[in-house]
Design a protein around this motif. Structure first.
Motif, mmCIF file in Angstrom:
data_model
loop_
_atom_site.group_PDB
_atom_site.id
_atom_site.type_symbol
_atom_site.label_atom_id
_atom_site.label_comp_id
_atom_site.label_asym_id
_atom_site.label_seq_id
_atom_site.Cartn_x
_atom_site.Cartn_y
_atom_site.Cartn_z
ATOM 1 N N LEU A 25 1.103 -1.165 0.031
ATOM 2 C CA LEU A 25 0.053 0.141 0.000
ATOM 3 C C LEU A 25 0.883 1.005 0.135
ATOM 4 C CD1 LEU A 25 -2.876 -0.790 3.065
ATOM 5 C CD2 LEU A 25 -3.164 -0.483 0.371
ATOM 6 N N ALA A 26 1.908 1.096 0.470
ATOM 7 C CA ALA A 26 2.641 2.509 1.158
ATOM 8 C C ALA A 26 3.097 2.745 -0.888
ATOM 9 C CB ALA A 26 3.910 2.468 1.593
ATOM 10 N N VAL A 27 3.778 1.793 -1.383
ATOM 11 C CA VAL A 27 4.631 1.378 -2.445
ATOM 12 C C VAL A 27 3.430 1.795 -3.450
ATOM 13 C CG1 VAL A 27 5.636 0.434 -4.016
ATOM 14 C CG2 VAL A 27 6.173 -0.371 -1.239
ATOM 15 N N PHE A 28 2.864 1.890 -3.090
ATOM 16 C CA PHE A 28 1.312 1.808 -4.149
ATOM 17 C C PHE A 28 1.134 3.389 -4.324
ATOM 18 C CE2 PHE A 28 -3.029 2.995 -5.389
ATOM 19 C CZ PHE A 28 -3.375 2.521 -6.612
ATOM 20 N N ALA A 29 0.919 4.227 -2.920
ATOM 21 C CA ALA A 29 0.774 5.963 -2.703
ATOM 22 C C ALA A 29 2.091 6.393 -3.041
ATOM 23 C CB ALA A 29 0.834 5.914 -1.141
ATOM 24 N N ALA A 30 2.927 5.719 -2.990
ATOM 25 C CA ALA A 30 4.185 6.718 -3.620
ATOM 26 C C ALA A 30 4.246 6.941 -4.384
ATOM 27 C CB ALA A 30 5.753 5.990 -3.602
ATOM 28 N N LEU A 31 3.718 5.341 -5.527
ATOM 29 C CA LEU A 31 3.817 5.851 -6.892
ATOM 30 C C LEU A 31 2.842 6.978 -7.579
ATOM 31 C CD1 LEU A 31 4.175 1.767 -7.816
ATOM 32 C CD2 LEU A 31 5.688 3.856 -8.362
ATOM 33 N N VAL A 32 1.728 6.452 -6.754
ATOM 34 C CA VAL A 32 0.311 8.324 -7.112
ATOM 35 C C VAL A 32 0.472 9.282 -7.254
ATOM 36 C CG1 VAL A 32 -1.470 8.413 -6.773
ATOM 37 C CG2 VAL A 32 -1.294 6.039 -7.026
ATOM 38 N N LEU A 33 1.263 9.817 -6.108
ATOM 39 C CA LEU A 33 1.906 10.826 -5.890
ATOM 40 C C LEU A 33 3.418 11.433 -6.464
ATOM 41 C CD1 LEU A 33 2.509 10.337 -1.217
ATOM 42 C CD2 LEU A 33 0.700 11.762 -2.771
ATOM 43 N N GLY A 34 4.084 10.306 -6.640
ATOM 44 C CA GLY A 34 5.343 10.567 -7.293
ATOM 45 C C GLY A 34 4.810 10.515 -9.217
ATOM 46 N N VAL A 35 3.951 9.870 -9.760
ATOM 47 C CA VAL A 35 2.999 10.811 -10.969
ATOM 48 C C VAL A 35 2.646 11.847 -10.645
ATOM 49 C CG1 VAL A 35 1.336 10.030 -12.632
ATOM 50 C CG2 VAL A 35 2.923 8.002 -12.168
ATOM 51 N N ALA B 180 2.783 7.860 4.809
ATOM 52 C CA ALA B 180 3.271 7.643 6.465
ATOM 53 C C ALA B 180 3.294 6.372 6.427
ATOM 54 C CB ALA B 180 2.494 9.604 7.027
ATOM 55 N N ILE B 181 1.356 5.875 7.234
ATOM 56 C CA ILE B 181 0.992 4.972 7.897
ATOM 57 C C ILE B 181 1.794 3.886 7.621
ATOM 58 C CG2 ILE B 181 -1.423 3.558 8.418
ATOM 59 C CD1 ILE B 181 -2.360 6.224 7.905
ATOM 60 N N GLY B 182 1.970 3.465 5.976
ATOM 61 C CA GLY B 182 2.503 2.308 5.600
ATOM 62 C C GLY B 182 3.878 2.238 5.859
ATOM 63 N N VAL B 183 4.806 3.419 5.956
ATOM 64 C CA VAL B 183 6.249 3.086 7.081
ATOM 65 C C VAL B 183 6.154 2.964 7.939
ATOM 66 C CG1 VAL B 183 8.161 4.770 7.061
ATOM 67 C CG2 VAL B 183 6.974 4.374 4.272
ATOM 68 N N ILE B 184 5.436 3.371 9.140
ATOM 69 C CA ILE B 184 5.353 3.513 10.439
ATOM 70 C C ILE B 184 4.771 2.334 10.528
ATOM 71 C CG2 ILE B 184 4.282 4.082 12.045
ATOM 72 C CD1 ILE B 184 3.872 6.955 11.582
ATOM 73 N N GLY B 185 3.897 1.351 10.011
ATOM 74 C CA GLY B 185 3.635 0.000 10.546
ATOM 75 C C GLY B 185 4.948 -0.748 10.011
ATOM 76 N N TRP B 186 5.608 -0.597 8.699
ATOM 77 C CA TRP B 186 6.247 -1.568 8.553
ATOM 78 C C TRP B 186 7.493 -1.545 9.076
ATOM 79 C CZ3 TRP B 186 8.970 0.126 2.811
ATOM 80 C CH2 TRP B 186 9.321 -0.757 2.024
#
Length: 86
Positions: free
Chosen positions: A20-30, A58-64
């Motif tokens: 989920l964090a990687v997907f959110a980062a990709l969306v923000l990056g695009v 942020a939640i994904g990184v914290i949880g990860w």
């Protein structure tokens, strides 16, 4: 089929949070590349829609990295999935 199924779906909540964090980062990056590289000006709603993705990241990184409890990890997964609905 079992081998394929194991590769398509995360095995635990920590991997799902990572996905989920990687997907959110990709969306923000695009979105940011479209805005600053291709000079596409976003509308107000497009800018507001970036906040849930930033929260998911942020939640994904914290949880990860920092959350150890499986129950808390699943709670964070459900929170991220709820944020995707916004």
């Amino acid at each position: 089929i079992t081998m394929l199924k194991n590769h398509l779906f995360p095995a635990d909540a920590r991997q799902l949070l990572r996905l989920l964090a990687v997907f959110a980062a990709l969306v923000l990056g695009v979105a940011l590349v479209a805005q600053y590289v291709f000079l596409l000006h976003p509308c107000d709603l497009c800018v507001l829609q970036r906040y849930p993705y930033a929260a998911i990241l942020a939640i994904g990184v914290i949880g990860w990295y920092w959350v150890k409890s499986p129950r808390a990890l699943m709670l964070l997964v459900w929170l991220c999935l709820a944020l995707f609905l916004i």
